[in-house]
Design an enzyme around this catalytic site. Sequence first.
Site, PDB file in Angstrom:
ATOM      1  N   TYR A 154     -20.303  -0.291   0.737  1.00 47.13           N
ATOM      2  CA  TYR A 154     -20.238  -1.465   1.626  1.00 47.13           C
ATOM      3  C   TYR A 154     -18.973  -2.315   1.435  1.00 47.13           C
ATOM      4  O   TYR A 154     -18.338  -2.686   2.423  1.00 47.13           O
ATOM      5  CB  TYR A 154     -21.511  -2.311   1.483  1.00 47.13           C
ATOM      6  CG  TYR A 154     -22.644  -1.767   2.323  1.00 47.13           C
ATOM      7  CD1 TYR A 154     -22.777  -2.139   3.662  1.00 47.13           C
ATOM      8  CD2 TYR A 154     -23.535  -0.848   1.802  1.00 47.13           C
ATOM      9  CE1 TYR A 154     -23.796  -1.622   4.443  1.00 47.13           C
ATOM     10  CE2 TYR A 154     -24.566  -0.326   2.578  1.00 47.13           C
ATOM     11  CZ  TYR A 154     -24.686  -0.715   3.894  1.00 47.13           C
ATOM     12  OH  TYR A 154     -25.687  -0.195   4.675  1.00 47.13           O
ATOM     13  N   GLU A 189     -32.142  -0.547   2.496  1.00 44.35           N
ATOM     14  CA  GLU A 189     -31.920   0.883   2.264  1.00 44.35           C
ATOM     15  C   GLU A 189     -32.430   1.294   0.882  1.00 44.35           C
ATOM     16  O   GLU A 189     -32.967   2.399   0.729  1.00 44.35           O
ATOM     17  CB  GLU A 189     -30.428   1.223   2.453  1.00 44.35           C
ATOM     18  CG  GLU A 189     -30.066   1.182   3.934  1.00 44.35           C
ATOM     19  CD  GLU A 189     -28.583   1.053   4.243  1.00 44.35           C
ATOM     20  OE1 GLU A 189     -27.753   1.313   3.355  1.00 44.35           O
ATOM     21  OE2 GLU A 189     -28.250   0.673   5.386  1.00 44.35           O
TER      22      GLU A 189
END
Length: 408
Positions: A96, A138
Amino acid sequence: MSLDTEKLTIVKSSAPFLKEHSTDIGKHFYERLFAKAPELRHIFNQTNQERGLQQEALVYSVYAAGENIDRLENIHQLVDRIAEKHVSLGVQPEQYPIAGEALIQAIKDVLGDQAADEIIDAWRAAYDYIANIFIELEQKKYEEIEQRKGGWQGFRNFIVETKIQETPDIVTFCLKPEDAQPIASYKAGQYLTLKADIAGEPYTHMRQYSLCGLPGKDNYKISVKREKGNGDQPDGIVSNYLHDQVTEGDILSFSAPAGDFTITSEDEPLVLLSGGIGLTPLVGMLDTIAEKTPHRQVTFIHATQNSLTHAMKEHVQQIAAEHPNIISLVCYDRPSETDRINQNYDKEGYVDLPWLQSILTCGKEAEFFCCGPAPFMKAIDCSLKDWGVPGESRHYEVFNPISVLNEA
Ligand code: FAD
């Protein structure tokens, strides 16, 4: 983690401005990302990159998140759908920040002086905020799938047990785990992600294929349509590899079942609408209903060119014949002479609202599930909206990147 009011206001007010420059931002983002982290290439569909679809999907998601930053619950379906896809692709938390930096740099590249420092700072904070939401969601999904009986993280090898030619362009693969251990069950409508290392291809390719057999067995079934090019465009990479090179006994590698295109209601009538290869998740739903809740009223509508392209016809007809509550209807837009003689279809042409209104005995009081090419789904979505079917009763699976229908 939260966003302060000032940053929140800046993000919301500048989201439309970013959208105006979305194509360029998307292009710069991927260039920067792959220059910095070429190992991430395989996570993104490279054909969609070339077609510009991946860039659109990215910017659509960033814009939707920015516009709804103070009420992300409004886009929880989009967030969940993206998180499911990320999990199926194996996206990891440490990726990310790399993507975030590429995005901020891409915004700077494109907007130049128009992006004041406070706009950049606000978007950086917004990205971190949203990234954290995805990472947490997630993580839960990774844990859930690993703990599920027969579940696994990452990719697992499957042997192609059978390969069946359904139509000249569609093959069905029956897959059994190479380790002969149990496999995770799934909800009808979910998909597997295939990781394909194809000789001669510069990258690993990942593709999703909807599960079309009955859940809870010791095998998975997927059906794949051969994507042909048209002279200017090359043939589809993975589907042609599966059709031409993969044979019974070969090994393919898949991540665990994922996806949010599933039936959640219990009793309402269901209308399952498919175009072309879009029938795969809907046949999975049909099989499951026939086995588990056969009292449920179901109308299964399939649109394709003609009987030569009509996959799983006998299977669906047989289910309808055995279950009085299940009706199967067929639309051919280019029926052959033989089709005309046999009258083996219910409508010539495309699915449209007057026809739906004339055949659906449940009227619009139903849950609609739709999967097919983007123009087919856009047309159905317009029809259902015009009819007054509420958004929460209209469900779609897109075989393209996620923005395609939302941008309609
Ligand atoms: P790609 O190489 O990805 O090419 C796709 C298309 O783009 C081809 O038509 C090709 O001709 C064209 N193209 C290539 N290059 C260019 C270019 N430069 N410009 C313009 N066009 C270009 N598919 C199924 O068959 N069955 C399923 O059950 C199924 N389920 C899915 C479920 C989900 C959730 C998703 C997201 C997708 C699903 N798909 C399914 C689609 C599948 O994942 C693949 O996208 C499909 O098989 C095509 O992959 P490919 O590698 O063969 O084609």
